[in-house]
Design an enzyme around this catalytic site. Sequence first.
Site, mmCIF file in Angstrom:
data_model
loop_
_atom_site.group_PDB
_atom_site.id
_atom_site.type_symbol
_atom_site.label_atom_id
_atom_site.label_comp_id
_atom_site.label_asym_id
_atom_site.label_seq_id
_atom_site.Cartn_x
_atom_site.Cartn_y
_atom_site.Cartn_z
ATOM 1 N N ASP A 106 0.853 -1.183 0.000
ATOM 2 C CA ASP A 106 0.000 0.000 0.000
ATOM 3 C C ASP A 106 0.897 1.244 0.000
ATOM 4 O OD1 ASP A 106 -2.328 1.530 0.294
ATOM 5 O OD2 ASP A 106 -2.422 1.248 2.444
ATOM 6 N N ARG A 168 -10.975 -12.562 5.494
ATOM 7 C CA ARG A 168 -9.777 -13.205 4.921
ATOM 8 C C ARG A 168 -10.129 -14.482 4.164
ATOM 9 N NH1 ARG A 168 -5.343 -10.601 7.202
ATOM 10 N NH2 ARG A 168 -5.488 -10.045 9.401
#
Length: 180
Positions: A106, A168
């Site tokens: 990121d 997840r």
Amino acid sequence: MPEILVNGKHFEPYLTVAQIDEQIKRLGVEINRDYAGKRPLFIAILNGSFVFASDLFKQLTVDAEICFIKLASYKGTRSTGHVVTSIGLDESLKDRHVVIIEDIVDTGKTLHEFLPQLKDHHPASLKIAALLHKPDALVHPLEIDYIGFSVPNKFLLGFGLDYDGLGRNLKEIYKLVGEE
Ligand code: IMP
Ligand code: MG
């Protein structure tokens, strides 16, 4: 695939199982080509990368090892501020061909801080494999050697990526709705 609700937020389908699979297979081909005879050591960064690491590792036909570490970040007491340490790195990296496995890069902050520590162990080579990369969010210069997808600067979920601990287990990758 319909929109889903996780922790009170709406997410819409973004990448399908087939799309993810196709890119991981491509990365496997590239890695098999680049690491023939080198017995690379993969270091997967928990928690998020466990799903990607598992699928990528299954694509390898070269001899390869894998280990899993956790990065803990905390505020240092000095003005240097943020410190990242690794938990669970037992292997010797000296003269090894090391490949870091990340779910998503990121801002690049995590790896930017952690890579110098790995380099101190004098690996023969050090590369990064990331399933997802947000080029527009990158604030720390970082060269990523194997990238599954370059994605816009939006919050993503699934395939190992979580929102506050959940999501997840989703097989597809979803995108937060309403963040245009
Ligand atoms: P960086 O240090 O800013 O590159 O942060 C990387 C870590 O932040 C990743 O390993 C993820 O755990 C988390 N992260 C960054 N973007 C997302 C996202 O869109 N969804 C879920 N987790 C994310
Ligand atoms: Mg992560």
